[in-house]
Design an enzyme around this catalytic site. Structure first.
Site, PDB file in Angstrom:
ATOM      1  N   LEU A  14       0.810  -1.212   0.000  1.00  0.00           N
ATOM      2  CA  LEU A  14       0.000   0.000   0.000  1.00  0.00           C
ATOM      3  C   LEU A  14       0.843   1.260   0.000  1.00  0.00           C
ATOM      4  O   LEU A  14       0.457   2.271  -0.597  1.00  0.00           O
ATOM      5  CB  LEU A  14      -0.936   0.006   1.220  1.00  0.00           C
ATOM      6  CG  LEU A  14      -1.883  -1.186   1.357  1.00  0.00           C
ATOM      7  CD1 LEU A  14      -2.682  -1.073   2.646  1.00  0.00           C
ATOM      8  CD2 LEU A  14      -2.825  -1.255   0.164  1.00  0.00           C
ATOM      9  N   LYS A  40       2.690  -3.465   8.929  1.00  0.00           N
ATOM     10  CA  LYS A  40       3.729  -2.441   8.807  1.00  0.00           C
ATOM     11  C   LYS A  40       5.050  -3.114   9.113  1.00  0.00           C
ATOM     12  O   LYS A  40       5.327  -3.484  10.255  1.00  0.00           O
ATOM     13  CB  LYS A  40       3.458  -1.286   9.779  1.00  0.00           C
ATOM     14  CG  LYS A  40       4.420  -0.120   9.655  1.00  0.00           C
ATOM     15  CD  LYS A  40       3.974   1.026  10.552  1.00  0.00           C
ATOM     16  CE  LYS A  40       4.842   2.258  10.349  1.00  0.00           C
ATOM     17  NZ  LYS A  40       4.381   3.400  11.195  1.00  0.00           N
ATOM     18  N   ASP A 146       1.706  14.747  15.616  1.00  0.00           N
ATOM     19  CA  ASP A 146       1.686  14.785  14.150  1.00  0.00           C
ATOM     20  C   ASP A 146       0.252  14.702  13.630  1.00  0.00           C
ATOM     21  O   ASP A 146      -0.056  13.932  12.722  1.00  0.00           O
ATOM     22  CB  ASP A 146       2.532  13.637  13.588  1.00  0.00           C
ATOM     23  CG  ASP A 146       2.880  13.842  12.114  1.00  0.00           C
ATOM     24  OD1 ASP A 146       2.698  14.964  11.608  1.00  0.00           O
ATOM     25  OD2 ASP A 146       3.317  12.874  11.471  1.00  0.00           O
TER      26      ASP A 146
END
Length: 393
Positions: A14, A40, A146
């Site tokens: 992805l 991940k 973030d």
């Protein structure tokens, strides 16, 4: 692509970042308890770097503490060979950056009620993380650091979820941190100054994202990162109604309070900001729900939604193949093949260049030779003619 990674089948890559690669994957549980999720995986060039591995593990541990409807869930931290991985919830959809870009390209305006709804849901997840306590009931004081459009996922079903707590900090453990973490244009002023931050820093960032939703323009821009940081540091903001006069005064007031230079003048928590937004929606009798957001997503991502449904259908029906390459084999093989392809292309282009460079010279030489031969033939013919005339007399 199809590759095996431990007990997981990797279906598609992805995304790829500087630290990790993101794969759409499927796990195969007992008696068909299968699950589609995201893996991940730390990149191979960082898999043996202690600093990167430590950061990766800290992210996983922190994310595993969080279980909330507005935060992507973390299921597992593991390792296959030298590569660590995090197994996470998969939400079919797009990040808010992609949504904003598509809205802008199509010349549409983000509905104010849905903009407020997205930020309210984001604040809901942030407030949960900010108030998270450990097993002893002590506050962990988790700060995301973030909060930005790429880290807010919008599902095709209308769900809103925060992702990537990779730069988040537990303040009690990292009080002396002075390193810039996050995207400059969405930082708080105190964050750009390297000061200790608290939940109100995330509130500021949420306000910056709200501005972008309301105006389809970024709040802090500049030719260089330093110019952007300088604007953020001094909180050089302006009312969004200057760009979009249709924005309600109440929504603008939420933005202005959230992005105050002094943290004491902001909402003192993400929960307080959420409550203010909900109050606006109720007082103005605005209807905003996940169902309406899902309708918007289906409207602007028609083709992508069809592709996603087809892909997920294939993955749901797929079983682990008896023979399938391991991820390590694919990862190692791909750069080698790519390098060979590049070398071949360079060689071919070099050969073509040489041919093109020498072609005019060859043509000139050929024409010169042809010309000499032609002149010689003419001279021979003339000589023969003269000889015949002399003999005739």
């Amino acid at each position: 692509m199809l590759a095996r990674f431990g007990d997981y089948l990797l279906f598609d890559r992805l995304n790829q970042g500087g630290m990790a690669e993101i794969y759409l994957a499927k796990s195969f549980g007992y008696r068909g308890a299968n699950q589609i999720l995201v893996l991940k995986c730390i990149r191979t060039d960082h898999s043996t770097d202690p600093a990167f591995v430590s950061m990766f593990i800290e992210e996983a541990k922190l994310s595993a503490l969080l279980s909330h409807q507005n935060i992507v869930r973390t299921y597992e931290l593991g390792r296959v060979g030298e590569r660590h991985f995090i197994a996470m919830e998969y939400l079919p959809g797009r990040d808010l950056r992609s949504v904003l870009d598509r809205i802008r390209i199509q010349g549409k305006v983000f509905p104010e009620e849905l903009a407020l709804h997205i930020i309210a849901q984001t604040c809901e997840g942030l407030d949960y993380a900010h108030r998270k306590v450990n097993h002893d009931g002590e506050p962990l004081n988790i700060i995301h650091r973030d909060v930005s459009p790429p880290n807010v996922l919008i599902g095709f079903d209308g769900q809103v979820k925060l992702i990537d707590f990779g730069v988040a900090k537990i303040s009690a453990r990292n009080e002396q941190s002075r390193v810039f973490k996050g995207k400059y244009a969405y930082m708080s002023p105190e964050q750009t100054r390297g000061r200790i931050v608290d939940a109100r820093s995330d509130v500021f960032s949420a306000g910056v994202v709200l501005f972008e939703l309301l105006t389809s323009r970024r709040l802090f821009t500049g030719r260089t990162e330093l110019s952007v940081i300088d604007k953020v540091r001094h909180a050089e903001i302006y009312p969004p109604k200057l760009l979009n006069p249709d924005i309600s005064e109440e929504a603008e007031a939420v933005f202005l309070q959230a992005t105050s230079l002094d943290p004491d003048d902001r909402f003192q928590s993400a929960g307080e900001m959420r409550d203010a937004i909900i109050g606006i929606l109720l007082s103005r009798k605005m209807t905003a729900s996940s169902r309406q957001l899902a309708s918007l997503m289906r409207d602007i991502f028609v083709e992508e939604l069809n592709i996603e449904e087809t892909r997920l259908g294939e993955l749901r029906s797929m079983e682990m193949p008896a023979i399938v390459a391991n991820l390590e084999e694919i990862t190692v093989a791909t750069p080698s093949n790519s390098d060979n392809d590049i070398e071949t292309q360079i060689k071919e282009k070099t050969d073509i260049t040489k041919r093109l460079a020498t072609q005019p010279l060859v043509n000139s030489q050929t024409r010169l030779i042809d010309h000499i031969i032609m002149v010689g033939l003419v001279a021979v013919i003339l000589g023969l003619v003269i000889l015949l005339i002399v003999l005739a007399h």
